[in-house]
Design a protein around this motif. Structure first.
Motif, PDB file in Angstrom:
ATOM      1  N   GLY A 114      -8.274  10.340  -4.043  1.00  0.00           N
ATOM      2  CA  GLY A 114      -7.889  10.906  -5.327  1.00  0.00           C
ATOM      3  C   GLY A 114      -6.453  10.580  -5.694  1.00  0.00           C
ATOM      4  N   ARG A 138      -2.916  17.917  -7.409  1.00  0.00           N
ATOM      5  CA  ARG A 138      -4.009  17.148  -8.004  1.00  0.00           C
ATOM      6  C   ARG A 138      -3.892  17.142  -9.531  1.00  0.00           C
ATOM      7  N   ASN A 188      -2.522  11.954  -7.040  1.00  0.00           N
ATOM      8  CA  ASN A 188      -1.620  13.074  -6.827  1.00  0.00           C
ATOM      9  C   ASN A 188      -0.387  12.964  -7.711  1.00  0.00           C
ATOM     10  N   TYR A 247     -11.361  16.553   0.066  1.00  0.00           N
ATOM     11  CA  TYR A 247     -10.582  16.462  -1.174  1.00  0.00           C
ATOM     12  C   TYR A 247      -9.652  17.656  -1.339  1.00  0.00           C
TER      13      TYR A 247
END
Length: 278
Positions: free
Chosen positions: A184, A222, A186, A171
């Motif tokens: 995840g 992130r 972005n 991650y």
């Protein structure tokens, strides 16, 4: 079950590529459970033991032990149709573990369940797996699920293993753009890379290994690293906010943006973007 077009399959250093599936000593939990509808939960769990020639007493004892492990002792005499989806999946897990396989294979075992049951059952699978101490290969398209249950995560694209690493490493330090995009969420921002640092907006940030060393680039940030604060004189306007419980999705439109890059001053035309998971 399929013959590989290239390469080999090894288990503890032993080549099992040409070993029949029923001789490989592996337990399998299917996406669709695949319980025998005419057998009780107890008999489903004991089925593999019967094929291996275990005595009736041993089968009953082992089945009771596994049903207790997955908290289904009270449902031992029920048939598949009398069990919920989550209970059926736990029976399938107990059945795969009953034969004490050297490797446990899970093929998207939670995809047919609702969100709350998925979380409960993935924690149950992790507990059982660590308690028994069996190597487990868990296939899933759910990134959160993979990060939550695995000691190591492998991300694949078109048959190619892009990266395999511990969840935190995967991650925080994705090895390829595909991994960065796939695992995840972005925010993507144009940047200029100079001497191993990305210059975007008014920030200077270090780049990860494998990034471009110099020139224009795209910075992936992130969402949890982003904080939205009020700035009446700022270049962006929040046009909508979607509250999603633990997270919020913020839609931002910018009419003018000045990027502070050493030696340059650039402006972009009106555009819109998302700041997810703020």
């Amino acid at each position: 079950l399929d013959a590989p077009t290239s390469g080999v399959v090894t288990l503890d250093g032993r080549d099992i590529t040409d070993v029949p599936a029923n001789k490989r000593d592996m337990g399998m939990v299917f996406q669709a459970y695949s319980l025998f509808p005419h057998l009780s939960a107890r008999d489903n769990v004991a089925f593999g033991l019967k094929l291996r020639g275990k005595s009736k007493a041993d089968r009953i004892s082992r089945a009771a032990e596994l049903l207790e492990l997955v908290d289904l002792s009270a449902h031992a005499d029920k048939y598949a149709a009398e069990l919920s989806g989550g209970q059926q999946q736990r029976v399938a897990l107990a059945r795969a573990l009953a034969i004490e396989p050297r490797v446990l294979l899970l093929d998207e075992p939670l995809s047919a369940l609702d969100a709350k049951v998925r979380v409960q059952l993935r924690e149950e699978i992790r507990r059982v797996q660590t308690e028994i101490g069996i190597t487990t290969l868990f296939v899933t398209h759910d990134q959160e699920e993979a990060l939550a249950v695995a000691d190591r995560v492998g991300v694949m694209s078109h048959g190619r293993l892009e990266q395999i690493a511990a969840p935190v490493e995967l991650y925080a330090r994705p090895a390829t753009p595909f991994v960065a995009d796939f695992v995840g969420l972005n925010n993507e921002l144009p940047c200029q890379v100079i001497d191993g640092s990305a210059h975007l907006l008014w920030l200077t940030l270090p780049t990860l290994p494998g990034s471009v060393s110099a020139g224009p680039g795209i910075a992936r940030v992130r969402p949890e690293a982003v904080t939205v604060t009020a700035d009446p004189g700022g270049p962006a306007t929040v046009t909508s906010v979607a509250f999603m419980g633990a997270i919020s999705r913020v839609h931002v439109c910018r009419s003018r943006l000045t990027a502070m890059i050493p030696g340059t001053a650039t402006r972009s035309p009106a555009s819109c973007g998302f700041l997810p998971k703020v």
